[in-house]
Scaffold this motif. Structure first.
Motif, mmCIF file in Angstrom:
data_model
loop_
_atom_site.group_PDB
_atom_site.id
_atom_site.type_symbol
_atom_site.label_atom_id
_atom_site.label_comp_id
_atom_site.label_asym_id
_atom_site.label_seq_id
_atom_site.Cartn_x
_atom_site.Cartn_y
_atom_site.Cartn_z
ATOM 1 N N GLU A 264 -11.744 17.330 46.326
ATOM 2 C CA GLU A 264 -11.934 17.647 44.907
ATOM 3 C C GLU A 264 -12.758 18.921 44.737
ATOM 4 O OE1 GLU A 264 -11.743 13.128 42.994
ATOM 5 O OE2 GLU A 264 -13.496 14.389 42.681
ATOM 6 N N THR A 265 -13.767 19.085 45.566
ATOM 7 C CA THR A 265 -14.612 20.281 45.468
ATOM 8 C C THR A 265 -13.853 21.532 45.883
ATOM 9 O OG1 THR A 265 -16.589 18.941 45.921
ATOM 10 C CG2 THR A 265 -16.784 21.317 46.208
ATOM 11 N N LEU A 266 -13.069 21.421 46.952
ATOM 12 C CA LEU A 266 -12.334 22.577 47.456
ATOM 13 C C LEU A 266 -11.300 23.074 46.439
ATOM 14 C CD1 LEU A 266 -11.932 24.454 49.887
ATOM 15 C CD2 LEU A 266 -10.249 22.837 50.772
ATOM 16 N N PHE A 267 -10.657 22.120 45.747
ATOM 17 C CA PHE A 267 -9.621 22.493 44.774
ATOM 18 C C PHE A 267 -10.158 22.570 43.343
ATOM 19 C CE2 PHE A 267 -7.095 20.753 48.280
ATOM 20 C CZ PHE A 267 -6.110 21.713 48.407
ATOM 21 N N ASN A 268 -11.475 22.377 43.166
ATOM 22 C CA ASN A 268 -12.065 22.328 41.822
ATOM 23 C C ASN A 268 -11.375 21.293 40.942
ATOM 24 O OD1 ASN A 268 -14.104 24.263 42.127
ATOM 25 N ND2 ASN A 268 -12.687 25.933 41.732
ATOM 26 N N TYR A 269 -10.974 20.200 41.567
ATOM 27 C CA TYR A 269 -10.277 19.134 40.834
ATOM 28 C C TYR A 269 -11.295 18.344 40.015
ATOM 29 C CZ TYR A 269 -7.329 15.075 39.925
ATOM 30 O OH TYR A 269 -6.623 14.065 39.313
ATOM 31 N N PRO A 270 -11.056 18.156 38.714
ATOM 32 C CA PRO A 270 -12.066 17.529 37.851
ATOM 33 C C PRO A 270 -12.145 16.015 37.994
ATOM 34 C CG PRO A 270 -10.112 18.011 36.578
ATOM 35 C CD PRO A 270 -9.852 18.570 37.944
ATOM 36 N N GLY A 271 -12.494 15.577 39.195
ATOM 37 C CA GLY A 271 -12.638 14.155 39.454
ATOM 38 C C GLY A 271 -14.093 13.759 39.562
ATOM 39 N N ILE A 272 -14.320 12.514 39.910
ATOM 40 C CA ILE A 272 -15.683 11.999 39.956
ATOM 41 C C ILE A 272 -16.456 12.619 41.124
ATOM 42 C CG2 ILE A 272 -15.178 9.989 41.413
ATOM 43 C CD1 ILE A 272 -17.002 8.365 39.572
ATOM 44 N N GLY A 273 -15.767 12.939 42.226
ATOM 45 C CA GLY A 273 -16.435 13.554 43.365
ATOM 46 C C GLY A 273 -16.931 14.952 43.059
ATOM 47 N N PHE A 274 -16.088 15.741 42.391
ATOM 48 C CA PHE A 274 -16.482 17.099 42.009
ATOM 49 C C PHE A 274 -17.646 17.053 41.028
ATOM 50 C CE2 PHE A 274 -15.951 20.827 39.171
ATOM 51 C CZ PHE A 274 -16.163 21.817 40.105
ATOM 52 N N GLU A 275 -17.595 16.136 40.059
ATOM 53 C CA GLU A 275 -18.678 16.009 39.084
ATOM 54 C C GLU A 275 -19.973 15.580 39.773
ATOM 55 O OE1 GLU A 275 -20.339 16.458 35.438
ATOM 56 O OE2 GLU A 275 -18.227 16.810 35.893
ATOM 57 N N LEU A 276 -19.844 14.741 40.797
ATOM 58 C CA LEU A 276 -21.022 14.272 41.526
ATOM 59 C C LEU A 276 -21.707 15.420 42.263
ATOM 60 C CD1 LEU A 276 -22.733 11.835 42.323
ATOM 61 C CD2 LEU A 276 -21.150 11.418 44.208
ATOM 62 N N THR A 277 -20.924 16.302 42.874
ATOM 63 C CA THR A 277 -21.529 17.441 43.566
ATOM 64 C C THR A 277 -22.252 18.366 42.585
ATOM 65 O OG1 THR A 277 -19.489 18.750 43.411
ATOM 66 C CG2 THR A 277 -19.783 17.402 45.376
ATOM 67 N N GLN A 278 -21.690 18.525 41.397
ATOM 68 C CA GLN A 278 -22.346 19.349 40.390
ATOM 69 C C GLN A 278 -23.657 18.711 39.928
ATOM 70 O OE1 GLN A 278 -20.850 22.437 39.612
ATOM 71 N NE2 GLN A 278 -19.643 21.695 41.342
ATOM 72 N N ALA A 279 -23.645 17.387 39.767
ATOM 73 C CA ALA A 279 -24.848 16.684 39.336
ATOM 74 C C ALA A 279 -25.944 16.753 40.396
ATOM 75 C CB ALA A 279 -24.516 15.228 39.015
ATOM 76 N N VAL A 280 -25.554 16.664 41.662
ATOM 77 C CA VAL A 280 -26.536 16.778 42.749
ATOM 78 C C VAL A 280 -27.139 18.176 42.757
ATOM 79 C CG1 VAL A 280 -26.824 16.809 45.253
ATOM 80 C CG2 VAL A 280 -25.494 14.988 44.176
ATOM 81 N N ALA A 281 -26.320 19.184 42.529
ATOM 82 C CA ALA A 281 -26.798 20.571 42.538
ATOM 83 C C ALA A 281 -27.824 20.820 41.437
ATOM 84 C CB ALA A 281 -25.622 21.536 42.381
ATOM 85 N N THR A 282 -27.665 20.150 40.284
ATOM 86 C CA THR A 282 -28.605 20.338 39.165
ATOM 87 C C THR A 282 -29.681 19.259 39.132
ATOM 88 O OG1 THR A 282 -27.117 19.104 37.687
ATOM 89 C CG2 THR A 282 -26.864 21.489 37.743
ATOM 90 N N ARG A 283 -29.677 18.357 40.128
ATOM 91 C CA ARG A 283 -30.657 17.271 40.217
ATOM 92 C C ARG A 283 -30.611 16.396 38.951
ATOM 93 N NH1 ARG A 283 -30.099 19.986 44.061
ATOM 94 N NH2 ARG A 283 -31.683 20.608 45.587
ATOM 95 N N ASP A 284 -29.406 16.165 38.439
ATOM 96 C CA ASP A 284 -29.228 15.351 37.233
ATOM 97 C C ASP A 284 -29.176 13.885 37.654
ATOM 98 O OD1 ASP A 284 -28.629 14.324 34.760
ATOM 99 O OD2 ASP A 284 -27.072 15.788 34.304
ATOM 100 N N VAL A 285 -30.355 13.265 37.764
ATOM 101 C CA VAL A 285 -30.489 11.934 38.356
ATOM 102 C C VAL A 285 -29.635 10.871 37.650
ATOM 103 C CG1 VAL A 285 -32.100 10.053 38.825
ATOM 104 C CG2 VAL A 285 -32.742 12.412 39.340
ATOM 105 N N PRO A 286 -29.636 10.743 36.323
ATOM 106 C CA PRO A 286 -28.807 9.703 35.695
ATOM 107 C C PRO A 286 -27.322 9.846 36.010
ATOM 108 C CG PRO A 286 -30.402 10.565 34.130
ATOM 109 C CD PRO A 286 -30.449 11.468 35.317
ATOM 110 N N VAL A 287 -26.824 11.073 36.064
ATOM 111 C CA VAL A 287 -25.409 11.277 36.375
ATOM 112 C C VAL A 287 -25.126 10.938 37.833
ATOM 113 C CG1 VAL A 287 -23.548 12.983 36.493
ATOM 114 C CG2 VAL A 287 -25.154 13.034 34.591
ATOM 115 N N VAL A 288 -25.995 11.382 38.744
ATOM 116 C CA VAL A 288 -25.824 11.068 40.163
ATOM 117 C C VAL A 288 -25.829 9.554 40.376
ATOM 118 C CG1 VAL A 288 -26.844 11.249 42.466
ATOM 119 C CG2 VAL A 288 -26.814 13.240 40.959
ATOM 120 N N ALA A 289 -26.808 8.882 39.786
ATOM 121 C CA ALA A 289 -26.925 7.435 39.966
ATOM 122 C C ALA A 289 -25.747 6.703 39.331
ATOM 123 C CB ALA A 289 -28.238 6.949 39.357
#
Length: 323
Positions: A264-289
Motif C-alpha cells: 500500500e505504501t509503495l503504490f500510495n494505495y489509500p488503505g489502512i496500512g498506508f494511513e497507518l504509516t502516515q499516522a506513525v510518521a506524525t506520531r498521531d497516537v489515537p489513529v495509530v492505536a
C-alpha cells in the motif's frame, strides 16, 4: 445434534480466546504508541515552539495525564465504538478508519480470491503428479516466489507495467470521496503484488495436503472402484485436501491484511496500512492505536472463520470417507 453442539462449543471457545487476545493486543498497541520516539506535540507546535507552547499543546491533547489513565479512557471509548479523535487532523478516528478499511478489504479480498483459485489449481496439479516433471517445474516456481521479498516483486511490477510499458498507473491515487473498486485500473498492480507474494506458500501447503490425501487408503479404494483423472481429483482428492488448504489460505489472508502495508505504501494505495504509516510518521497516537486495533480484530475474525470452515470441511470429508 452432537455435531452442531461440537461446532457451537468450538465457536464459543474460539470467540473467548479472541476476546482475551484482543484485550492483550490493546495493551500492547497502546504501550507501543507510548514508546514511539517523539509525539504529536512536536508536529502540531512546530520546531521553533517554546517549551511553554509545547506544554500548552500537550495539556490540550491530554498527554500530560498518566498512561494507565489514558489507556482506560481509550479502551473504554473503543468498547463503545469511539476510537477517539486524531491529534493532527481533529477528525474522529472511525471516520478516518472506515473508508481506508473498506479499500484494504477490497484489495486483500480480491487478492485472496485469486490466490485461492490459482493455488488450489496448481497445488492439485502438482500434488497429483508428485515428483514428476510438472511438479518439479511448479514447485521451483513457487519456491522462487517465496524467496523473493514482497517489495521486490512490487518494484518489478512497477518497473515493467508502469515504467517500461506504461499500461498501468504507477500510483493508486483514488479521487477524494471515491472507493477503490470504482477505479479498477488502480487495483491491478497492488493486487498482483499481493497475489505473487502470497501464492507460493499457499500453493505448497495445498500440494502437501493433496499428496497426503492421494496416499490414503480412501483414494486407493476410489481408484479400485474406477475413479480416474479429473473425476478422482475433483470428487475424491480435493474435498479431503481442502481443510488444511483453507486454514493456510486464512493464515495467508491475515498476513496480507497486516503485511500489505509495504504494498500500500509503495503504490500510495489509500488503505489502512498506508494511513497507518502516515499516522506513525506524525506520531498521531489515537489513529495509530485505533487502526492497529482494527487490524488486529479483522485478523482474529479471519483466522476464526478459517478454522471454522476447515473444521466443517474436515467433518464432511470424514463422512464422505465413511460412505
Amino acid at each position: 445434534m452432537r455435531t452442531t453442539d461440537g461446532v457451537l462449543a468450538f465457536v464459543v471457545s474460539r470467540l473467548l480466546v479472541a476476546v482475551v487476545t484482543l484485550g492483550v493486543l490493546s495493551v500492547v498497541v497502546f504501550w507501543a504508541t507510548e514508546v514511539l520516539p517523539g509525539d504529536a506535540v512536536g508536529v502540531l507546535s512546530g520546531s521553533d515552539a517554546t517549551e511553554a507552547e509545547r506544554a500548552a499543546v500537550r495539556d490540550a491533547l491530554g498527554l500530560d495525564r498518566p498512561a494507565p489513565e489514558r489507556y482506560l479512557d481509550w479502551i473504554g471509548g473503543a468498547l463503545r465504538g469511539d476510537l477517539g479523535v486524531s491529534m493532527v487532523s481533529g477528525r474522529p478516528v472511525d471516520e478516518i478508519l472506515l473508508p481506508r478499511l473498506v479499500n484494504t478489504l477490497v484489495l486483500v479480498g480480491t487478492a485472496v480470491v485469486l490466490i485461492a483459485v490459482v493455488s488450489v489449481t496448481i497445488g492439485l496439479l502438482a500434488g497429483m503428479r508428485a515428483n514428476r516433471a510438472l511438479d518439479r517445474v511448479l514447485s521451483s516456481a513457487t519456491m522462487g516466489l517465496i524467496a523473493t521479498p514482497d517489495f521486490l516483486l512490487a518494484t518489478l511490477l512497477l518497473t515493467v507495467f508502469a515504467t517500461m510499458l506504461g499500461v498501468l498507473p504507477a500510483v493508486s491515487l483514488v479521487p477524494l470521496g471515491d472507493f477503490a473498486w470504482q477505479h479498477v485500473e488502480l487495483l491491478v498492480l497492488p493486487t498482483a503484488a499481493l497475489v505473487l507474494g502470497g501464492l507460493g506458500g499457499t500453493t505448497r501447503l495445498v500440494r502437501s495436503s493433496v499428496i497426503s490425501v492421494v496416499r490414503s487408503p480412501y483414494i486407493e479404494n476410489a481408484r479400485l472402484n474406477g475413479a480416474r483423472g479429473l473425476h478422482l481429483a475433483l470428487a475424491h482428492v480435493l474435498p479431503n485436501a481442502l481443510g488444511p488448504g483453507v486454514q493456510a489460505l486464512a493464515i495467508m489472508a491475515a498476513g496480507l491484511l497486516g503485511g500489505g502495508i509495504v504494498v500500500e505504501t509503495l503504490f500510495n494505495y489509500p488503505g489502512i496500512g498506508f494511513e497507518l504509516t502516515q499516522a506513525v510518521a506524525t506520531r498521531d497516537v489515537p489513529v495509530v492505536a485505533g487502526l492497529s486495533l482494527a487490524l488486529s480484530a479483522c485478523t482474529l475474525v479471519i483466522l476464526l472463520l478459517g478454522d471454522l470452515t476447515a473444521r466443517l470441511l474436515g467433518g464432511r470429508a470424514r463422512r464422505g470417507d465413511g460412505e
